[in-house]
Enzyme design. Structure first.
Site, PDB file in Angstrom:
ATOM      1  CB  ILE A  86     -41.799 -65.361 -49.214  1.00  0.00           C
ATOM      2  CG1 ILE A  86     -40.405 -65.149 -49.824  1.00  0.00           C
ATOM      3  CG2 ILE A  86     -42.805 -65.794 -50.261  1.00  0.00           C
ATOM      4  CD1 ILE A  86     -40.309 -64.010 -50.823  1.00  0.00           C
ATOM      5  CD  GLU A  87     -45.428 -60.665 -45.066  1.00  0.00           C
ATOM      6  OE1 GLU A  87     -46.602 -60.297 -44.904  1.00  0.00           O
ATOM      7  OE2 GLU A  87     -44.452 -60.059 -44.580  1.00  0.00           O
ATOM      8  CB  ALA A  88     -48.033 -63.686 -51.671  1.00  0.00           C
TER       9      ALA A  88
END
Length: 294
Positions: free
Chosen positions: A152-154
């Site tokens: 998860i990068e957002a």
């Protein structure tokens, strides 16, 4: 009085238990597959014999009212059920003892969770469509994946609730945070203590990666992550080639083998090495070069 055969069995049985314990806790290599058609098939990756885990990347659309969508680059078209062809390959990998996970998110997806209810809905979707549940529209066919990876990068809210909902099904959970601690998007999820493996991305982050012969930032960050009480097992996440990480962090195989791994392996939480990604690994032969040291 025991016979000679019985004595031999009694002597050998503890050795068998020791070897079984060692093999079940052996370190290994995790890799991401699915974002480059030049990497070959999933089965090709598993046939190398180099990987303990393969993350299928990515389920890159979910939440915010969107229909969840898997995107495996040019490997297949999920909108026409074209990705179900990988069902047999997943089973082949699992038959070799390799754990196959579905990775959520990625760096270029369209995803978020806006409520606890959305987290529960996504957990139910993942269970029915990729894990042990049932659905008429399973994107990867009838193969039952071993777990879910959180890349998860957002949008970091409610992923702790997603982890709790998924873990009720006793599946493997993994997370791929960035190396600056705490991770901006996964901190609350990781602190649930529910993740079996945390493969930290020690690249594209200058403050906590290897650079120009200097291992200090990398090793200091590694220690910070292994000191987190809620984390059971940490993998050293690395790019498999220089081209795999535009902002740096590539560790030459000889440096990894001689300077980095001897240090990180001293941690009881050491689980192995995670590589981004199968394409770059295939081009560079990185996993083959480090496998004996992992």
């Amino acid at each position: 009085m025991a016979s000679l055969t019985q004595v031999s069995v009694l002597l050998l049985f503890p050795l068998f238990l020791i070897s079984l314990f060692k093999s079940s806790h052996a370190a290994g290599i995790a890799v991401y597959w699915g974002q480059n058609t030049g990497e070959g098939s999933l089965e090709d990756a598993c046939n190398t014999g180099n990987y303990q885990f393969v993350n299928i990347a990515f389920l890159s659309t979910f939440g915010n009212g969107a229909t969840p969508q898997i995107n495996l680059a040019g490997h297949c078209d999920a909108t026409t059920n074209g990705c179900s062809k990988f069902s047999s390959e997943i089973k082949t990998c699992q038959g070799k003892g390799i754990k196959v996970l579905l990775s959520l998110g990625g760096g270029a997806g369209s995803y978020s969770l806006n409520s606890a209810d959305e987290a529960t809905q996504l957990a139910n979707y993942l269970w029915d469509n990729f894990l042990g549940g049932s659905s008429n529209s399973r994107p990867l066919g009838d193969a039952v994946l071993d777990g879910i990876d959180f890349d998860i990068e957002a949008g970091g809210a409610h992923f702790d609730e997603l982890a709790r909902a998924l873990k009720q099904h006793n599946v493997i959970l993994a997370a791929a945070p960035q190396c600056p601690y705490p991770d901006a998007h996964l901190d609350s999820a990781i602190k649930t203590g529910l993740f079996d493996h945390v493969w930290v991305q020690f690249y594209n982050n200058p403050q906590c990666q290897y650079s120009s012969g200097n291992t200090n930032n990398l090793l200091n960050s590694w220690k910070q992550w292994t000191d987190v009480s809620e984390i059971k097992q940490v993998f050293l996440g690395l790019p498999a080639s220089e081209g795999a990480a535009p902002s740096g962090g590539f560790v030459p195989a000889d440096v990894l083998n001689s300077q980095v791994l001897p240090s990180v392996k001293s941690s009881p939480k050491y689980g192995g090495v995670m590589l981004w990604d199968r394409f770059n690994d295939g081009q560079n032969g990185y996993s083959t070069a480090i496998k004996g040291s992992v």
